[in-house]
Write a protein that holds these residues in place. Structure first.
Motif, PDB file in Angstrom:
ATOM      1  N   ASN A 176       4.815 -13.944  -2.662  1.00 54.65           N
ATOM      2  CA  ASN A 176       5.069 -13.933  -4.102  1.00 54.65           C
ATOM      3  C   ASN A 176       5.045 -12.510  -4.648  1.00 54.65           C
ATOM      4  O   ASN A 176       5.848 -12.147  -5.536  1.00 54.65           O
ATOM      5  CB  ASN A 176       4.035 -14.792  -4.828  1.00 54.65           C
ATOM      6  CG  ASN A 176       4.197 -16.254  -4.501  1.00 54.65           C
ATOM      7  OD1 ASN A 176       5.281 -16.702  -4.131  1.00 54.65           O
ATOM      8  ND2 ASN A 176       3.114 -17.021  -4.639  1.00 54.65           N
ATOM      9  N   ALA A 177       4.115 -11.693  -4.126  1.00 55.93           N
ATOM     10  CA  ALA A 177       4.046 -10.306  -4.604  1.00 55.93           C
ATOM     11  C   ALA A 177       5.313  -9.539  -4.245  1.00 55.93           C
ATOM     12  O   ALA A 177       5.821  -8.734  -5.048  1.00 55.93           O
ATOM     13  CB  ALA A 177       2.820  -9.618  -4.006  1.00 55.93           C
TER      14      ALA A 177
ATOM     15  N   THR B 114       8.264 -10.860  -3.838  1.00 57.93           N
ATOM     16  CA  THR B 114       9.340 -11.384  -4.698  1.00 57.93           C
ATOM     17  C   THR B 114       9.247 -10.785  -6.092  1.00 57.93           C
ATOM     18  O   THR B 114      10.260 -10.384  -6.710  1.00 57.93           O
ATOM     19  CB  THR B 114       9.260 -12.906  -4.762  1.00 57.93           C
ATOM     20  OG1 THR B 114       9.364 -13.452  -3.440  1.00 57.93           O
ATOM     21  CG2 THR B 114      10.386 -13.479  -5.616  1.00 57.93           C
ATOM     22  N   ARG B 115       8.024 -10.701  -6.596  1.00 57.83           N
ATOM     23  CA  ARG B 115       7.834 -10.120  -7.926  1.00 57.83           C
ATOM     24  C   ARG B 115       8.145  -8.633  -7.930  1.00 57.83           C
ATOM     25  O   ARG B 115       8.631  -8.093  -8.923  1.00 57.83           O
ATOM     26  CB  ARG B 115       6.388 -10.361  -8.389  1.00 57.83           C
ATOM     27  CG  ARG B 115       6.092 -11.841  -8.692  1.00 57.83           C
ATOM     28  CD  ARG B 115       4.593 -12.105  -8.782  1.00 57.83           C
ATOM     29  NE  ARG B 115       3.966 -11.316  -9.804  1.00 57.83           N
ATOM     30  CZ  ARG B 115       3.906 -11.647 -11.095  1.00 57.83           C
ATOM     31  NH1 ARG B 115       4.435 -12.812 -11.493  1.00 57.83           N
ATOM     32  NH2 ARG B 115       3.319 -10.871 -11.984  1.00 57.83           N
ATOM     33  N   LEU B 116       7.874  -7.949  -6.771  1.00 56.32           N
ATOM     34  CA  LEU B 116       8.217  -6.536  -6.691  1.00 56.32           C
ATOM     35  C   LEU B 116       9.723  -6.345  -6.734  1.00 56.32           C
ATOM     36  O   LEU B 116      10.235  -5.419  -7.382  1.00 56.32           O
ATOM     37  CB  LEU B 116       7.647  -5.926  -5.407  1.00 56.32           C
ATOM     38  CG  LEU B 116       8.014  -4.462  -5.126  1.00 56.32           C
ATOM     39  CD1 LEU B 116       7.449  -3.547  -6.228  1.00 56.32           C
ATOM     40  CD2 LEU B 116       7.501  -4.029  -3.764  1.00 56.32           C
ATOM     41  N   ALA B 117      10.448  -7.227  -6.046  1.00 59.25           N
ATOM     42  CA  ALA B 117      11.908  -7.128  -6.068  1.00 59.25           C
ATOM     43  C   ALA B 117      12.464  -7.410  -7.454  1.00 59.25           C
ATOM     44  O   ALA B 117      13.521  -6.879  -7.829  1.00 59.25           O
ATOM     45  CB  ALA B 117      12.504  -8.111  -5.046  1.00 59.25           C
TER      46      ALA B 117
ATOM     47  N   ALA C 202       6.055  -6.900 -10.335  1.00 61.88           N
ATOM     48  CA  ALA C 202       4.869  -6.383  -9.669  1.00 61.88           C
ATOM     49  C   ALA C 202       5.093  -4.939  -9.240  1.00 61.88           C
ATOM     50  O   ALA C 202       6.208  -4.399  -9.319  1.00 61.88           O
ATOM     51  CB  ALA C 202       4.529  -7.238  -8.452  1.00 61.88           C
ATOM     52  N   THR C 203       4.037  -4.320  -8.764  1.00 65.26           N
ATOM     53  CA  THR C 203       4.083  -2.919  -8.332  1.00 65.26           C
ATOM     54  C   THR C 203       3.851  -2.852  -6.829  1.00 65.26           C
ATOM     55  O   THR C 203       3.329  -3.791  -6.220  1.00 65.26           O
ATOM     56  CB  THR C 203       3.014  -2.095  -9.053  1.00 65.26           C
ATOM     57  OG1 THR C 203       1.718  -2.602  -8.676  1.00 65.26           O
ATOM     58  CG2 THR C 203       3.187  -2.193 -10.561  1.00 65.26           C
TER      59      THR C 203
ATOM     60  N   ALA D 129      -2.290  -7.094  -1.307  1.00 65.53           N
ATOM     61  CA  ALA D 129      -2.127  -8.393  -0.656  1.00 65.53           C
ATOM     62  C   ALA D 129      -2.058  -8.241   0.862  1.00 65.53           C
ATOM     63  O   ALA D 129      -2.616  -9.062   1.615  1.00 65.53           O
ATOM     64  CB  ALA D 129      -0.873  -9.092  -1.184  1.00 65.53           C
ATOM     65  N   GLU D 130      -1.377  -7.209   1.343  1.00 69.83           N
ATOM     66  CA  GLU D 130      -1.308  -6.978   2.789  1.00 69.83           C
ATOM     67  C   GLU D 130      -2.684  -6.647   3.365  1.00 69.83           C
ATOM     68  O   GLU D 130      -3.034  -7.105   4.463  1.00 69.83           O
ATOM     69  CB  GLU D 130      -0.330  -5.834   3.073  1.00 69.83           C
ATOM     70  CG  GLU D 130       1.133  -6.188   2.789  1.00 69.83           C
ATOM     71  CD  GLU D 130       2.044  -4.987   2.996  1.00 69.83           C
ATOM     72  OE1 GLU D 130       1.499  -3.860   3.093  1.00 69.83           O
ATOM     73  OE2 GLU D 130       3.268  -5.177   3.057  1.00 69.83           O
TER      74      GLU D 130
END
Length: 503
Positions: A203-204, A206-209, A213-214, A221-222
């Motif tokens: 999700n992070a 996807t939100r970055l794309a 998100a940043t 998350a990683e």
């Protein structure tokens, strides 16, 4: 060295020899032709030995260990061996009967004095005879009676020591079963955590794309996913170690799906003080130490019996042949009573009495130490039991609240009210709370078995396992005295086997 077959087995007739030669020639001609047109068949693979079935319940694990554990089996043999000392002690008060036969040559030469010339007389006799002797001790300073008491006390002490070993093994089996059960639950918690972190990372990204998100959110998350994978590897390693220990104690691997442990709270004493009092009187190690004190007290009386009078009677019937040149046979029968009063033995008996008294004092001190250890173990186990119960109640509330917090945090992150790191921290708190709850549940079960072992109540009959204990190999009954004596005389009738060569 292999035995040589009798020569008569190799006496072949002429017809048989000719038939054998024709068969060999036929094989020599036909075999190459078959080899050219066909491929050799691979040798059939031997099937591996079937592995023992997995144990899926604590009841089955306890029953199997109780019946097959080598430490328990060895102590049972020790009990049987010690029980034989009772018969050995009683034998001193029973008649001792023996038969004697002799044969030989007696040469005599006598020279008579007081005559003008010395008279020399000589004879050679072939002596032989038989005798039957029976000896009965009437009084030996009460040593036989005290020796019997000592053997009985030592045997009972070995029985109590067997109970202590049985309960220690059962405690280890229960602990290993709970470790495997807990390990599976912790692995499941960590896998659920990794599933959540993997979804959160996706999700992070996807939100970055999408520009919401940043890159920092993705990195966080990683990092949490890598930590979760490391935690999963650690709990899996602990699970493998627990399964190996379980297989060593039980003699069979643990099943893939283990059943929950039924509660045994009804078998526990009412309080910590009650558990401590029960352990001081009912612990098998304490009872074994009590028997050691009684045996040491009997040893003092045995040593004192050496300084008391000894009374015995002996009877003998005999027949002697050729006792003199003019006597063909002499039959005799006698009955002799003996009274022996020890006056002074160089200080040895007195030293043995003092030694036995010191050993009695040491046995009493060992009893006190064993009782204190049992009481302390019961008190500590009950404290751990109460602590685990409080931890379970707190961890249950904590895990439920953490689950609600994670679910609400997910919605707030999607709405942009909360940050991703706050969601990751909430998920970490949830994982820790679940692991703490699982560990506390396992600790409570282990504490329950610890209390039962410390109080002497960890037995198959009390646990309801009497019907589950396998019968196993039947124990051979003790052999009679005549059977044992026959084994001793068997060496006179058979040739002892040759010793195998050492490599």
């Amino acid at each position: 060295m292999s035995r040589q077959l009798p020569l008569r087995r190799f006496r072949w007739t002429g017809v048989s020899l000719r038939a054998l030669a024709i068969a060999i020639l036929a094989v020599g001609v036909v075999a190459p032709a078959l080899a050219e047109g066909t491929q050799p068949r691979p040798a059939p693979r031997s099937r591996p030995a079937a592995a023992p079935a997995g144990v899926s319940s604590l009841e089955a694990a306890l029953a199997r260990a109780f019946a097959t554990n080598p430490d328990i089996q060895a102590q049972r043999g020790q009990v049987r061996a010690t029980a034989e000392t009772i018969a050995q002690a009683r034998s001193a008060g029973l008649p001792q009967v023996s038969a004697t036969a002799y044969a030989g040559v007696l040469a005599t030469r006598s020279i008579l004095r007081g005559t003008p010339t010395n008279t020399i007389d000589g004879a050679t006799l072939g002596q032989r005879g038989v005798a039957l002797t029976a000896t009965q001790s009437l009084f030996d300073g009460w040593r036989t009676q005290n020796s019997v008491v000592q053997a009985q006390r030592l045997t009972e002490g070995q029985r109590q020591q067997l109970r202590a070993i049985e309960q220690a093994i059962l405690l280890d089996v229960a602990s290993s079963y709970v470790a495997v059960l807990t390990g599976h639950a912790l692995v499941d918690v960590q896998r659920r955590n990794i599933g959540f972190l993997t979804s959160t990372l996706a999700n992070a990204r996807t939100r970055l794309a999408s520009g919401v998100a940043t890159p920092t959110d993705v990195s966080q998350a990683e990092a949490r996913l890598s930590r979760g994978q490391a935690d999963l590897s650690a709990v899996e390693a602990d699970l493998q170690i627990a399964r190996d220990r379980f297989a060593r104690l039980v003699g069979a691997p643990a099943g893939a799906q283990l059943r929950p442990v039924r509660p045994l709270d009804a078998l526990l004493p009412a309080s910590r003080d009650a558990a401590r009092d029960v352990a001081g009187t009912g612990n098998p190690a304490v009872l074994a130490a009590m028997e050691q004190v009684r045996a040491a007290d009997a040893a003092v009386r045995i040593a004192q019996g050496q300084m008391l009078p000894q009374l015995s009677v002996q009877g003998q019937v005999a027949r002697d042949y050729d006792t003199a040149t003019d006597t063909r046979r002499v039959d005799s029968a006698q009955m002799v009573g003996r009274v022996t009063v020890p006056l002074y033995g160089g200080g040895g008996p007195e030293a043995q009495v003092r030694q036995a008294q010191e050993l009695l004092g040491a046995a009493r001190l060992q009893l006190d130490s064993t009782r204190l250890q049992a009481r302390s173990a019961a008190f500590a186990g009950y404290t751990a039991y109460l602590t685990a119960g409080a931890t379970i109640r707190a961890a249950t509330v904590e895990s439920q609240a953490a689950q609600v917090s994670v679910e609400g945090m997910q919605k707030q992150v999607e709405a942009g009210v909360r940050t991703l790191v706050e969601l990751l921290n909430a998920q970490q708190d949830l994982t820790i709370a679940r692991a703490r709850l699982i560990q506390a549940q396992g600790d409570r079960i282990i504490a329950t078995f610890t209390i039962l072992a410390a109080t002497g109540r960890l037995e198959p009959a009390r646990l309801g396992l009497a019907s589950l204990v396998p019968a196993g190999q039947p124990v051979a009954p003790a052999r009679s005295d005549w059977d044992v004596r026959g084994d001793a005389w068997r060496d006179l009738r058979t040739v002892p086997p040759a010793e195998a060569p050492r490599r």
